[in-house]
Design an enzyme around this catalytic site. Structure first.
Site, short mmCIF file in Angstrom:
data_model
loop_
_atom_site.label_atom_id
_atom_site.label_comp_id
_atom_site.label_asym_id
_atom_site.label_seq_id
_atom_site.Cartn_x
_atom_site.Cartn_y
_atom_site.Cartn_z
N ASP A 137 44.69 -20.15 52.42
CA ASP A 137 45.56 -19.66 50.80
C ASP A 137 46.10 -21.42 50.80
O ASP A 137 46.36 -21.68 51.22
CB ASP A 137 45.37 -18.99 50.03
CG ASP A 137 44.74 -17.16 50.29
OD1 ASP A 137 43.58 -17.57 49.76
OD2 ASP A 137 45.06 -16.00 49.53
N LYS A 138 45.81 -21.94 49.22
CA LYS A 138 46.87 -22.93 49.40
C LYS A 138 48.21 -23.10 49.70
O LYS A 138 48.64 -23.61 50.43
CB LYS A 138 46.31 -23.10 47.58
CG LYS A 138 47.49 -24.58 47.26
CD LYS A 138 47.38 -25.17 45.81
CE LYS A 138 47.57 -26.45 46.10
NZ LYS A 138 47.24 -26.65 44.11
#
Length: 303
Positions: A137-138
């Site tokens: 995830d970012k």
């Protein structure tokens, strides 16, 4: 099915020494095909491609395979500092920082990890496509594995499908987690009421998270987790559903007062080398912000 002998990279070619017994076979072409597919474990798709392109050759007692052809990066190189955790001619493992996506989407023009890896390849004289094997995830930090040629990509993709690539995460969650919590086996699907969220759903995809260890503090817990499956937001969804959202994970009910992103870090990555089968274990150091959060939690708990 791996190769255990000596090997070297010479330009676009991989040179192997499978042994003189192979040279002495009555039908060397057939014996070579059998050795590549059955002993070395080359994917059949790649074998057919190399054979069609005359990318399999003998030079004396050396078998040469054109596994390193020059390829476009497939993405614009954009320079940023990059923390390389492991690298050889087949694999690259780099540390992804918080706030950076692994690959671009259609809505954003932000620099991604793939842009930075392309720039790293450019600076080190490597001309190959940027191929990530898995994602984070970012706002999650940790190691991301890249394949530096098509052979490595096919082998590592297969290992991912067969759940042979092990990823260990450190997570700081809200609340005191029951030490008896060892496995979260709950399917995950899309949240129809929120486009970017996922949720536990009986009609979703199977998702299994293993809790390997836990440290319980006054109002938080530190967990070490192993993913058996790799669903979008899996750890975040599972822990939130259990009443223990990640610190800072406002999307899934966590408080962002003391931490501004989800407190999740990929701590360790284990995989078998795509050529030799040797075990490769990569440790990724904790980012500074998460280390400070852990120290704050420990200090607060001792007061």
């Amino acid at each position: 099915m791996t190769y255990q002998g000596a090997w070297s990279k010479r330009g676009e070619w991989l040179e192997l020494m499978p042994g003189k017994w192979l040279l002495n076979q009555p039908d060397r072409d057939e014996a070579t095909a059998s050795w590549l597919l059955e002993t070395m474990g080359m994917p059949a798709k790649l074998y057919r491609k190399l054979r069609h392109e005359q990318g399999i050759q003998w030079r004396g007692d050396r078998l040469r395979l054109i596994l390193f052809p020059l390829r476009d990066y497939g993405i614009e190189p954009r320079w940023q500092d990059l923390h390389v955790l492991y690298e050889d001619d087949f694999c690259l493992v780099v540390q992804k920082p918080a706030g950076m996506a692994v690959h671009p989407d259609q809505q954003s023009q932000e620099t991604t990890l793939n842009h930075v890896v392309a720039s790293y390849y450019e600076s080190t004289g490597v001309q190959t496509a940027v191929r990530h094997i898995h994602r984070l995830d970012k706002d999650t930090t940790g190691p991301v594995l890249y394949a530096k040629n098509e052979y490595a990509q096919l082998k590592l993709d297969e290992a991912m499908r067969e759940k042979k690539i092990v990823r260990i995460y450190a997570a700081i969650v809200q609340g005191r987690v029951d030490p008896g919590l060892k496995v979260i086996d709950l399917p995950i699907g899309k949240d129809r009421n929120h486009g970017s969220r996922r949720r536990v759903s009986l009609t979703g995809q199977a998702a299994v998270t293993h809790v390997m260890s836990s440290e319980v503090y006054r109002a938080h817990s530190l967990l070490h987790l192993r993913l058996e499956t790799g669903r979008t937001h899996q750890i975040r969804v599972h822990l939130s559903h259990m009443g223990h959202p990640l610190a800072g994970d406002s999307l899934y009910g966590g408080s962002a007062v003391t931490f501004k992103r989800q407190a999740l870090h990929g701590e360790r990555l284990w995989f078998q080398h795509p050529l030799t089968g040797e075990e490769v274990e990569v440790f990724a150091p904790w980012p500074e912000d998460m280390s400070k959060l852990q120290e704050w939690i420990r200090t607060s708990s001792s007061r």
